[in-house]
Motif scaffolding. Structure first.
Motif, short mmCIF file in Angstrom:
data_model
loop_
_atom_site.label_atom_id
_atom_site.label_comp_id
_atom_site.label_asym_id
_atom_site.label_seq_id
_atom_site.Cartn_x
_atom_site.Cartn_y
_atom_site.Cartn_z
N TYR A 224 0.79 -1.30 0.01
CA TYR A 224 -0.42 -0.28 -0.13
C TYR A 224 0.96 1.13 -0.09
CZ TYR A 224 -3.71 -2.83 0.26
OH TYR A 224 -5.33 -3.93 0.05
N THR A 225 2.10 0.89 -0.12
CA THR A 225 2.91 2.02 -0.41
C THR A 225 3.44 2.44 -1.78
OG1 THR A 225 4.45 1.85 1.27
CG2 THR A 225 5.59 3.18 0.04
N THR A 226 2.83 3.41 -2.55
CA THR A 226 2.95 4.60 -4.01
C THR A 226 4.70 4.20 -4.10
OG1 THR A 226 3.48 5.66 -5.38
CG2 THR A 226 3.70 6.82 -3.37
N PRO A 227 4.92 3.04 -5.00
CA PRO A 227 6.12 3.51 -5.90
C PRO A 227 7.26 4.90 -5.32
CG PRO A 227 5.28 2.15 -7.31
CD PRO A 227 4.00 3.16 -6.91
N GLY A 228 8.14 3.99 -4.27
CA GLY A 228 9.21 5.41 -4.45
C GLY A 228 8.93 5.80 -3.00
N GLY A 229 7.77 5.85 -2.95
CA GLY A 229 7.46 6.01 -1.88
C GLY A 229 8.54 5.20 -0.22
N TYR A 230 7.82 5.36 1.31
CA TYR A 230 8.64 4.68 1.77
C TYR A 230 8.09 4.75 3.20
CZ TYR A 230 12.43 8.04 -0.07
OH TYR A 230 13.21 8.43 -0.90
N ALA A 231 8.30 3.53 4.10
CA ALA A 231 7.68 2.46 5.13
C ALA A 231 8.81 3.12 6.22
CB ALA A 231 7.26 1.27 5.00
N GLN A 282 12.26 2.02 1.06
CA GLN A 282 11.71 2.66 -0.45
C GLN A 282 11.49 1.72 -1.09
OE1 GLN A 282 14.03 5.23 -2.45
NE2 GLN A 282 13.03 6.48 -2.84
N LYS A 283 9.99 2.14 -1.63
CA LYS A 283 9.42 0.64 -2.32
C LYS A 283 9.87 1.10 -3.70
CE LYS A 283 5.54 -0.89 -4.04
NZ LYS A 283 4.06 -0.96 -4.26
#
Length: 327
Positions: A224-231, A282-283
């Motif tokens: 549920y993280t957008t590509p380039g987003g972070y967790a 990072q995704k």
């Protein structure tokens, strides 16, 4: 802090008085009092509620900033949770949310609006603390919590701080009605997930025993993280020493770049065995690349101001070296 302590004592006294009449647990009494905080006078029905609401120190409380309001709710929740042994019923320390906010500012410096999700939101203490500190951004917040009592507490906490957060009352390992977000934050509860059929849908699924819920939550968060987003996850230091860690290694290698692994101060925990770290991923996306070297550090206690200042300088230098700009 003196005003926060004074208001905490006033709210605490009202909770105690309320539960004496009902024989409820402190947490139920706290929910009753917080509901009275957000209710209009016209909405209050019983005489008991009217008397309690009239004694609420609302003028002083409403004049506080969001962080002060959050801290009062946090202190009341800590009292309600006193003696709790379940990991998911423990509150994330404020120093952790400060580091999460600092990292989010650095990593998402170019985002005016940030979609932020906590899949194990609990009382929404971590979620609202991070939102309060991301002052340079507009934040759209989302939280998911399986426990109905904590779902209500999280909603009340957000409402009191006037944060428009959408909450899901559900098991976060089940499918979510949520579009991908820019940032996921989670203080991961540790344990096995009982639904083997659902676990089979995940790459970290174990065929020989129940799959670890915290492994599933990491995979679900990346989903549920957008590509380039972070967790960003608060993880046990033993995360990669378990018998199921091979599956987790493979997932991360395929799906994400490791940005940072920061060991939290040992003073935050009752023992070294319970010590945790902040793990940042990072995704992967079309234009992402792994850092030249992941940020690795042992974070000092906030009480040691000089060591904390030096650590921030070290991390700032790492972000500059990796090409991240300042806000």
């Amino acid at each position: 802090m003196e005003q926060i302590e004074q208001l905490f004592n006033q709210f605490d006294q009202l909770v105690e008085e309320s539960i004496k009449q009902t024989n409820d647990a402190y947490l139920e009494g706290l929910l009753d009092i917080l509901n009275l905080v957000v209710m209009d006078k016209e909405e209050v029905n019983s005489e008991k509620e009217q008397l309690l609401q009239e004694r609420l120190p609302l003028t002083s409380f409403d004049a506080l900033d969001n962080e002060s309001k959050r801290k009062i709710v946090e202190l009341l929740t800590l009292k309600a949770m006193k003696g709790a042994t379940q990991q998911q019923h423990l509150i994330t320390p404020d120093s952790v949310s400060s580091y999460v906010s600092y990292l989010a500012e650095k990593l998402l410096y170019d985002k005016k609006t940030i979609r932020l999700f906590d899949p194990v939101s609990g009382s929404a203490n971590l979620l609202t603390s991070v939102i309060n500190q991301l002052k340079n951004h507009t934040v759209q917040g989302y939280g998911s919590e399986i426990d109905p009592t904590f779902t209500e507490l999280g909603l009340l906490n957000a409402t009191i701080q006037k944060h428009d957060i959408e909450f899901f009352h559900q098991d976060s390992i089940q499918p979510l009605l949520l579009d991908p977000v820019d940032l996921v934050i989670a203080d991961l509860p540790i344990g096995f997930y009982p639904d083997d059929e659902r676990a089979k849908a995940f790459k970290v699924h174990s065929e020989h025993e129940h799959t670890y819920a915290h492994h599933l939550l990491i995979e679900q968060s990346l989903m549920y993280t957008t590509p380039g987003g972070y967790a960003m996850f608060v993880i046990p230091n033993t995360l990669f020493n378990s018998d199921q860690s091979t599956y987790l290694h493979q997932l991360i290698q395929e799906s994400a770049h490791v940005i940072a692994l920061l060991q939290l101060p040992t003073s935050l925990f009752r023992s070294n065995e319970e010590a945790k770290s902040l793990f940042v991923l990072q995704k992967k996306g079309d234009h992402t690349k792994a850092p030249k070297e992941a940020l690795m550090a042992q974070l000092p206690s906030f009480k040691n101001m000089k060591a904390t200042e030096n650590m921030v300088l070290k991390m700032n230098a790492w972000f500059k070296e990796e090409g991240y700009k300042s806000v």
